[in-house]
Design an enzyme around this catalytic site. Structure first.
Site, PDB file in Angstrom:
ATOM      1  N   LYS A 193     -43.137 -54.939 -51.713  1.00  0.00           N
ATOM      2  CA  LYS A 193     -42.586 -53.871 -51.861  1.00  0.00           C
ATOM      3  C   LYS A 193     -42.863 -52.531 -50.466  1.00  0.00           C
ATOM      4  CE  LYS A 193     -41.884 -49.576 -53.022  1.00  0.00           C
ATOM      5  NZ  LYS A 193     -41.572 -48.286 -51.720  1.00  0.00           N
ATOM      6  N   GLU A 268     -56.010 -48.447 -53.170  1.00  0.00           N
ATOM      7  CA  GLU A 268     -56.016 -47.789 -52.553  1.00  0.00           C
ATOM      8  C   GLU A 268     -55.426 -46.456 -51.460  1.00  0.00           C
ATOM      9  OE1 GLU A 268     -57.365 -47.986 -47.693  1.00  0.00           O
ATOM     10  OE2 GLU A 268     -57.435 -50.234 -48.568  1.00  0.00           O
ATOM     11  N   CYS A 302     -55.724 -42.680 -43.881  1.00  0.00           N
ATOM     12  CA  CYS A 302     -57.061 -42.352 -45.120  1.00  0.00           C
ATOM     13  C   CYS A 302     -58.043 -42.143 -44.658  1.00  0.00           C
ATOM     14  CB  CYS A 302     -56.262 -43.340 -46.443  1.00  0.00           C
ATOM     15  SG  CYS A 302     -56.744 -44.879 -46.050  1.00  0.00           S
ATOM     16  N   GLU A 401     -55.123 -33.241 -49.171  1.00  0.00           N
ATOM     17  CA  GLU A 401     -55.127 -34.451 -47.401  1.00  0.00           C
ATOM     18  C   GLU A 401     -53.380 -34.392 -46.522  1.00  0.00           C
ATOM     19  OE1 GLU A 401     -55.290 -39.531 -46.838  1.00  0.00           O
ATOM     20  OE2 GLU A 401     -54.295 -38.826 -48.703  1.00  0.00           O
TER      21      GLU A 401
END
Length: 488
Positions: A193, A268, A302, A401
């Site tokens: 996806k 992750e 990240c 973040e």
């Protein structure tokens, strides 16, 4: 500031083509849907429309999963000798190499990354992923155990089955290929996806893979938003394993959905990584590394070293020199060879990153550089790399973040304070230490709650080693042994 190349200029310059619509890719062929909901994708550097994206409805997701299930149940693929599967991965490497430049251009066009970095880093790593797991395919084996000479127990490794891979928009080819290469090497079939923000580079990637004579249905692709297409895929009873790279909130939702079918998951997720600069560090090396840690991938990664913790005795010099360098970073056209930071990947994300400037100043942070849209552009999602100085790690800009070229700088008295602040986070993906004191490095690296601690280097990774994080940074690991455990 030179003008930013238009989409038409890029198409002509590099000889690529763009579709009117991006469909799914199921059972070895494009899967168009009459009446499908469509999403318009903009070029982040120019705000021009690139194409429409057909969102894959649940029935298309079902077709893709059924095609993959057929591979696992009714073809020789999962029982193929490892040496033959290894040859398949080698053929994949060859076709990616042939289309390397095309894929690099498409990814830069979709997500705004500087083309030079995509060509040299992203495409090299994409090919390396298949190279690495081609070797893994030939080495994975089982075990035999004896019990007092009476019984022999034989343990074999079998493919897990149908793997759903939900890929992110920030580095779509690298991160899709990492999990795909591992899945194929270990005998699984896949449904990818793609992110709705970077679908065509992944679509073209999947299409190109089939030049390596893949069995139809081995690698399928569906497109659309997470709550629609992603949810349909994760909740599908024909899926055995879910692999996801992306945000922590989405990861939590995926984990909950996968639990209903008792599926294995590898997640992750996000990071808010501490980048600790101690008094004994080589200051020039630390500044260079800190810039790479926050600017690589336009800061949209990240792994970004987004919280700099600098020891008080060197804080003035480090901050002055770092901020000067950051203010000189060249922001601009992703297709200009001089560009160091391109455009934020899409409009909503650009607005989110910009909003943290007001958040920071409202909370009492001091703006050191940046804090605005990059000057000189009348369109495009260009953000000036930004640094703020903070006195408290509890500020939102230290805890959330941001996912852009936005860094906080905080002074610390010693290593103990740096450790405490580094660990004061909901995340724990990576950390960075800059120090030439071996005892200090040993103490800090053992106490920091992060899956990877880099010492005097940024962003180095051995694919054999496990990679993943603590807390909200994920569940499970990528890497040699960890991938084998997840996918068999």
């Amino acid at each position: 500031m030179p003008p930013v190349a238009s989409v038409g200029d890029i198409v002509e310059r590099y000889g690529i083509s763009l579709p009117d619509e991006v469909p799914a890719f199921v059972d070895g062929a494009p899967r168009y849907s009459d009446g499908a909901h469509t999403l318009t994708r903009e070029c982040p550097a120019t705000e021009e429309a690139l194409y429409a994206l057909q969102e894959s409805a649940p029935e298309v997701v079902d077709e893709a999963v059924r095609a993959a299930r057929l591979i696992m149940d009714d073809t020789p693929w999962p029982r193929m000798p490892h040496v033959e599967r290894k040859r398949v991965l080698r053929r994949i490497m060859d076709v990616i190499e042939r289309h390397r430049d095309e894929l690099a251009v498409l990814q830069s066009l979709e997500v705004g990354l500087p083309l030079g970095g995509v060509r040299t880093m992203h495409m090299a790593r994409t090919i390396e992923n298949f190279d690495f797991f081609a070797e893994v395919a030939g080495t994975v084996g089982g075990h035999a155990y004896t019990q007092t000479g009476t019984y022999l127990t034989v343990v074999t490794r079998e493919p897990a089955g149908v793997v759903a891979l939900l890929s992110p928009w920030n580095a779509p080819l690298v991160l899709t290929s990492m999990k795909l290469a591992a899945s194929l090497a270990l005998g699984n079939a896949c449904v990818i996806k793609a992110s709705e923000h970077s679908p065509y580079s992944v679509y073209r990637f999947v299409e190109i893979l089939h030049e390596a004579d893949l069995p139809p249905g081995l690698v399928n692709l569906v497109n659309g938003r997470g709550p629609v297409t992603g949810a349909s895929l994760v909740e599908h009873q024909g899926v055995d394993v879910v692999g996801f790279v992306g945000g922590s909130k989405t990861g939590a939702a995926i984990m909950a959905a996968a639990a209903n079918g008792v599926r294995k998951v590898g997640l992750e997720l996000g990071g808010k990584s501490a980048n600790m600069v101690m008094a004994s560090a080589d200051l020039e090396q630390a500044i260079d590394g800190s810039l790479l840690a926050i600017l690589t991938g336009n800061g949209q990664q990240c792994l970004a070293g987004s919280r700099i913790l600098v020891q008080e005795s060197i804080a003035d010099e480090f901050t002055e020199r770092f901020v000067k360098r950051l203010s000189q970073v060249r922001v601009g056209d992703p297709f200009d060879a001089q560009t160091e930071v391109g455009a934020m990947a899409f409009r909503e994300h650009f607005q989110k990153v910009m909003s943290y400037v007001d958040t920071a100043t409202a909370e009492g942070a001091t703006l050191l550089t940046g804090g605005t849209a990059a000057p000189g552009f009348d369109r495009g999602f260009f953000f000036q790399p930004t640094a703020v100085e903070v006195g408290d790690n509890r500020l939102r800009v230290c805890q959330e973040e941001i996912f852009g070229p936005f860094v906080t700088i905080q002074r610390v008295p010693d290593a103990d304070a740096a450790i405490r602040i580094a660990n004061d986070s909901a995340f724990g993906l990576v950390s960075y230490i800059w120090s030439n004191d071996l005892l200090e490095v040993t103490q800090m690296s053992g106490a920091i709650k992060a899956g990877t601690v880099w010492v005097n280097t940024p962003l180095a990774r051995d694919l054999r080693a496990p990679f993943g994080g603590y807390k909200q940074s994920g569940v499970g690991r990528d890497g040699l042994e960890s991938s084998v455990e997840l996918l068999t």
